[in-house]
Design an enzyme around this catalytic site. Sequence first.
Site, mmCIF file in Angstrom:
data_model
loop_
_atom_site.group_PDB
_atom_site.id
_atom_site.type_symbol
_atom_site.label_atom_id
_atom_site.label_comp_id
_atom_site.label_asym_id
_atom_site.label_seq_id
_atom_site.Cartn_x
_atom_site.Cartn_y
_atom_site.Cartn_z
ATOM 1 N N TYR A 74 -8.428 -15.252 -10.688
ATOM 2 C CA TYR A 74 -8.308 -15.542 -12.213
ATOM 3 C C TYR A 74 -8.853 -14.464 -13.058
ATOM 4 C CZ TYR A 74 -10.629 -18.851 -15.515
ATOM 5 O OH TYR A 74 -10.755 -19.675 -16.728
ATOM 6 N N SER A 104 -8.609 -17.246 -4.367
ATOM 7 C CA SER A 104 -9.143 -17.824 -5.639
ATOM 8 C C SER A 104 -8.304 -18.506 -6.184
ATOM 9 C CB SER A 104 -10.154 -16.777 -6.309
ATOM 10 O OG SER A 104 -10.789 -17.259 -7.083
ATOM 11 N N GLN A 105 -7.867 -18.185 -7.562
ATOM 12 C CA GLN A 105 -6.835 -18.906 -8.333
ATOM 13 C C GLN A 105 -5.630 -18.731 -7.575
ATOM 14 O OE1 GLN A 105 -6.169 -18.639 -12.954
ATOM 15 N NE2 GLN A 105 -5.213 -16.786 -12.021
ATOM 16 N N ASP A 158 -20.331 -18.953 -0.882
ATOM 17 C CA ASP A 158 -19.468 -18.805 -1.960
ATOM 18 C C ASP A 158 -19.889 -19.493 -3.135
ATOM 19 O OD1 ASP A 158 -17.346 -18.381 -3.966
ATOM 20 O OD2 ASP A 158 -15.767 -18.712 -2.526
ATOM 21 N N HIS A 186 -17.620 -14.783 -2.550
ATOM 22 C CA HIS A 186 -16.327 -14.988 -3.095
ATOM 23 C C HIS A 186 -15.412 -13.882 -2.468
ATOM 24 C CE1 HIS A 186 -13.465 -17.477 -5.029
ATOM 25 N NE2 HIS A 186 -12.801 -16.400 -6.085
#
Length: 321
Positions: free
Chosen positions: A92, A186-187, A272, A301
């Site tokens: 992201y 993540s994204q 996370d 994360h």
Amino acid sequence: MQLDLSLDELAAYRYADEPEPADFDAFWSRTLSEAGRIPVAAEFAPYDALLRTVDTFDVTFAGYGGDPIKGWLILPADRSGPLPTVVEYIGYGGGRGEPLEWLAYASAGYAHFVMDTRGQGSTWRTGDTADPGASGPAVPGYVTRGILDPHDYYYRRLYVDAYRAVDAAAAHPDVDPSRIAVTGRSQGGALSVAVGGLRHDIAAAIPHVPFLSAFRRATSITDANPYAEIVRWCATHRTKAEQAFATLAYFDGTSFATRATCRGSFSVALMDPICPPSTVYAAHNVWGGPKDIAVWPYNDHDGGGPEDQLRTIRVLRELFG
């Protein structure tokens, strides 16, 4: 601290807070059919990245609506024949940056296609791709852009870009189209989950601490961005919250995961706050193909950090030799 369910509870968790749209498959079939009317038209321009051990190409291909999407194709300089390939999506706010930031997989002997992220690339790594798509009122960030209509939602455009990035990579003569895996953090992990569910011609999806799953649960158990962007939007647009979640249901990783047939090799971090563990397990636990998950008990994360990259290389070796 560990902020979610116990490990035993995570292993058994099933997300049931939001019903899947009845027309989920029809929505994505129409979306991909419309996108498919426009040729991917991938172009590969040799790029001097000042690196001697890899050959780099500046890539442009037609993403959602024919919008030009940038990327890098990085190949081992010492290669012979079409190569197994990993297509990577970015976290992201990040963009494709510079080729020297993406050397691990080419150094391990694989072709590496890095897709730039439309409209992002100004937070922690630079990007070069615009997002011309229309959008209604949004909280700063990307996850609420166009949230009142799944046809206008930002991630409809981005998921289609990610789907077509596989075709763009496969168009290069040094890429073996029968040996492609997708990955991301993540994204980027969310995009690999979505592509894993939408395509049945890839060998594996390898998502690290993936975003964009179990939206209802995520927004109720974490105050961290990006999920908090949805909370702030709903707090302002009080009467439209249910309409927003109805849109998000078309983009929930759990629905794509159930439709996957390739291998799914996940990672999750138990501390996370950005992508809480139960939201990762929500997608992993319903993954339709063979699956495994690496658990990092004491990380947030960052997940497994470089260990996730090494694990990706091990999966590629298992699949492709």
